[in-house]
Design a protein around this motif. Structure first.
Motif, PDB file in Angstrom:
ATOM      1  N   GLU A 116      38.186  38.575  42.537  1.00 44.70           N
ATOM      2  CA  GLU A 116      38.700  37.256  42.170  1.00 44.70           C
ATOM      3  C   GLU A 116      38.662  37.049  40.660  1.00 44.70           C
ATOM      4  O   GLU A 116      39.632  36.532  40.072  1.00 44.70           O
ATOM      5  N   LEU A 117      37.560  37.451  40.034  1.00 42.33           N
ATOM      6  CA  LEU A 117      37.461  37.299  38.581  1.00 42.33           C
ATOM      7  C   LEU A 117      38.509  38.138  37.856  1.00 42.33           C
ATOM      8  O   LEU A 117      39.121  37.686  36.885  1.00 42.33           O
ATOM      9  N   GLN A 118      38.727  39.347  38.315  1.00 42.16           N
ATOM     10  CA  GLN A 118      39.708  40.207  37.659  1.00 42.16           C
ATOM     11  C   GLN A 118      41.108  39.622  37.756  1.00 42.16           C
ATOM     12  O   GLN A 118      41.874  39.642  36.789  1.00 42.16           O
ATOM     13  N   GLU A 119      41.433  39.085  38.911  1.00 40.71           N
ATOM     14  CA  GLU A 119      42.753  38.454  39.067  1.00 40.71           C
ATOM     15  C   GLU A 119      42.887  37.239  38.151  1.00 40.71           C
ATOM     16  O   GLU A 119      43.902  37.081  37.448  1.00 40.71           O
ATOM     17  N   ARG A 122      42.943  38.206  34.348  1.00 43.07           N
ATOM     18  CA  ARG A 122      44.221  38.787  33.905  1.00 43.07           C
ATOM     19  C   ARG A 122      45.226  37.682  33.600  1.00 43.07           C
ATOM     20  O   ARG A 122      45.969  37.750  32.623  1.00 43.07           O
ATOM     21  N   GLY A 123      45.238  36.656  34.443  1.00 43.66           N
ATOM     22  CA  GLY A 123      46.125  35.527  34.185  1.00 43.66           C
ATOM     23  C   GLY A 123      45.758  34.799  32.912  1.00 43.66           C
ATOM     24  O   GLY A 123      46.641  34.427  32.119  1.00 43.66           O
ATOM     25  N   LEU A 124      44.467  34.589  32.677  1.00 41.51           N
ATOM     26  CA  LEU A 124      44.035  33.910  31.460  1.00 41.51           C
ATOM     27  C   LEU A 124      44.327  34.754  30.223  1.00 41.51           C
ATOM     28  O   LEU A 124      44.757  34.226  29.183  1.00 41.51           O
ATOM     29  N   ILE A 125      44.112  36.051  30.319  1.00 40.71           N
ATOM     30  CA  ILE A 125      44.398  36.949  29.193  1.00 40.71           C
ATOM     31  C   ILE A 125      45.884  36.918  28.861  1.00 40.71           C
ATOM     32  O   ILE A 125      46.276  36.892  27.684  1.00 40.71           O
ATOM     33  N   ASP A 126      46.736  36.918  29.889  1.00 40.89           N
ATOM     34  CA  ASP A 126      48.183  36.836  29.653  1.00 40.89           C
ATOM     35  C   ASP A 126      48.540  35.547  28.916  1.00 40.89           C
ATOM     36  O   ASP A 126      49.318  35.559  27.946  1.00 40.89           O
ATOM     37  N   LYS A 157      31.165  47.614  35.573  1.00 43.38           N
ATOM     38  CA  LYS A 157      32.213  47.983  36.537  1.00 43.38           C
ATOM     39  C   LYS A 157      33.249  46.886  36.683  1.00 43.38           C
ATOM     40  O   LYS A 157      34.454  47.158  36.790  1.00 43.38           O
ATOM     41  N   GLY A 158      32.796  45.650  36.688  1.00 47.83           N
ATOM     42  CA  GLY A 158      33.734  44.553  36.848  1.00 47.83           C
ATOM     43  C   GLY A 158      34.525  44.222  35.599  1.00 47.83           C
ATOM     44  O   GLY A 158      35.689  43.815  35.668  1.00 47.83           O
ATOM     45  N   LEU A 159      33.894  44.406  34.453  1.00 48.27           N
ATOM     46  CA  LEU A 159      34.515  44.019  33.186  1.00 48.27           C
ATOM     47  C   LEU A 159      35.438  45.075  32.594  1.00 48.27           C
ATOM     48  O   LEU A 159      36.450  44.735  31.966  1.00 48.27           O
ATOM     49  N   LEU A 160      35.087  46.342  32.728  1.00 48.69           N
ATOM     50  CA  LEU A 160      35.807  47.381  31.983  1.00 48.69           C
ATOM     51  C   LEU A 160      37.309  47.384  32.248  1.00 48.69           C
ATOM     52  O   LEU A 160      38.095  47.511  31.288  1.00 48.69           O
ATOM     53  N   PRO A 161      37.779  47.237  33.496  1.00 42.47           N
ATOM     54  CA  PRO A 161      39.237  47.166  33.682  1.00 42.47           C
ATOM     55  C   PRO A 161      39.866  45.999  32.930  1.00 42.47           C
ATOM     56  O   PRO A 161      40.970  46.116  32.386  1.00 42.47           O
ATOM     57  N   LEU A 162      39.156  44.872  32.881  1.00 42.23           N
ATOM     58  CA  LEU A 162      39.676  43.712  32.157  1.00 42.23           C
ATOM     59  C   LEU A 162      39.623  43.910  30.647  1.00 42.23           C
ATOM     60  O   LEU A 162      40.537  43.495  29.928  1.00 42.23           O
ATOM     61  N   VAL A 163      38.548  44.531  30.177  1.00 44.59           N
ATOM     62  CA  VAL A 163      38.422  44.801  28.744  1.00 44.59           C
ATOM     63  C   VAL A 163      39.560  45.713  28.292  1.00 44.59           C
ATOM     64  O   VAL A 163      40.165  45.504  27.231  1.00 44.59           O
ATOM     65  N   VAL A 172      40.165  39.477  23.088  1.00 46.03           N
ATOM     66  CA  VAL A 172      38.775  39.926  23.182  1.00 46.03           C
ATOM     67  C   VAL A 172      38.066  39.141  24.286  1.00 46.03           C
ATOM     68  O   VAL A 172      38.135  37.915  24.328  1.00 46.03           O
ATOM     69  N   MET A 173      37.386  39.856  25.171  1.00 49.17           N
ATOM     70  CA  MET A 173      36.529  39.208  26.154  1.00 49.17           C
ATOM     71  C   MET A 173      35.150  39.042  25.538  1.00 49.17           C
ATOM     72  O   MET A 173      34.574  40.004  25.027  1.00 49.17           O
TER      73      MET A 173
END
Length: 297
Positions: A116-119, A122-126, A157-163, A172-173
């Motif tokens: 859920e956080l990754q989804e 990604r929207g917030l980063i966009d 594990k949770g952050l690296l794909p988003l980073v 920047v996260m």
């Protein structure tokens, strides 16, 4: 962040002693810029002034942004996407983006939150990339009995794909360091070294940094100037507030902000320093003006 952003309410202001002990009465008030100029050698700085929105939530955002612009503040922290355009009208930036899903207690240390956080991120980063917002805030979550090593492993594990995704978008996260002693019981990322270890676990990516909250880390670990100096490469953002009480950063509290700010300047820092004190003055904008003056070293 306060309750609107899932940040707990700060403590009521305490009856405090003088913060000028040891200076032989040299500083009778931080409100006098001339006294500061006489007491300290003036230097130029590259950091930018910001302020956290939640501390001034009772002032309409349009009015608040206008007043901030008059004070020479360049940005406002912890704004949601629907608020970004409002501050742009006054020549301000959003210096730290957030949204309703960014919850302090429920973060990346729990794998159950990852999808859920990754989804959502990604929207917030966009949105941030589309609007020129360079930083988005994130949180470790609470321990709930979890050891530090497992928490760091899960967060990585949770952050690296988003980073990695944020790097593609030039965003920047930023994970905030918060105290678990007073304001955020059980929060996992409650020491600078924990955040540093998480960054190292991910290979110290340029698009993951720490938000060093001076108030929170004074409460939690102290040694503020030495820590900032040693771990400067891991930090891209600062928050301020007085200790104890989380109120104005003047002579009523134990931290001496001119010295802290000079230490930050000495590191070559060129990011944002955001005021996050809870004002007690009747004129809250005047309190904000004084805080900016104190930090303008």
């Amino acid at each position: 962040m306060q309750s609107k952003y899932n940040r707990r309410e700060a403590l009521k202001n305490l009856a405090l002693g003088s913060g000028a002990i040891g200076l032989s009465g040299l500083l009778s008030s931080f409100s006098s810029l001339e006294i500061l100029k006489e007491s300290f050698k003036e230097t130029d700085h590259d950091f930018k002034n910001s302020v956290c929105r939640w501390c001034f939530n009772d002032i309409p955002l349009d009015e608040f942004a206008s007043e901030c612009s008059k004070l020479g503040i360049q940005a406002i922290d912890l704004l949601k996407p629907e608020e970004w355009e409002t501050v742009k009208k006054y020549g301000l930036e959003c210096s730290m983006g957030t949204d309703v899903f960014a919850i302090i207690e429920h973060g990346f240390n729990d794998p159950a939150n990852h999808a859920e956080l990754q989804e959502n991120y990604r929207g917030l980063i966009d949105k941030a990339a589309e609007n020129g917002v360079k930083n988005v805030i994130c949180f470790s979550g609470n321990r709930r009995g979890m050891d530090d090593e497992t928490g760091i492993e899960n967060c990585a594990k949770g952050l690296l794909p988003l980073v990695n995704y944020a790097a593609e978008k030039n965003v920047v996260m930023v994970m905030e360091l918060l105290n678990s002693k007073v304001d955020h019981p059980d929060y996992h990322c409650d020491h600078t070294l924990w955040g540093v270890a998480l960054s190292d676990k991910m290979g110290k990516p340029e698009n993951f940094k720490l938000l060093y909250d001076i108030y929170h880390m004074q409460v939690m670990e102290g040694d503020v100037i030495a820590t900032i100096t040693k771990y400067k490469d891991y930090i891209n953002h600062f928050h301020t507030a007085g200790v104890p009480g989380r109120n104005e950063i003047d002579e009523t509290q134990e931290l001496f902000y001119p010295a802290i700010m000079r230490a930050i300047v000495a590191t070559g820092f060129n990011g944002y320093v955001a005021q996050e004190f809870i004002p007690t003055w009747e004129n809250k904008i005047a309190a904000l003006k004084e805080a900016i003056t104190i930090c303008d070293v």
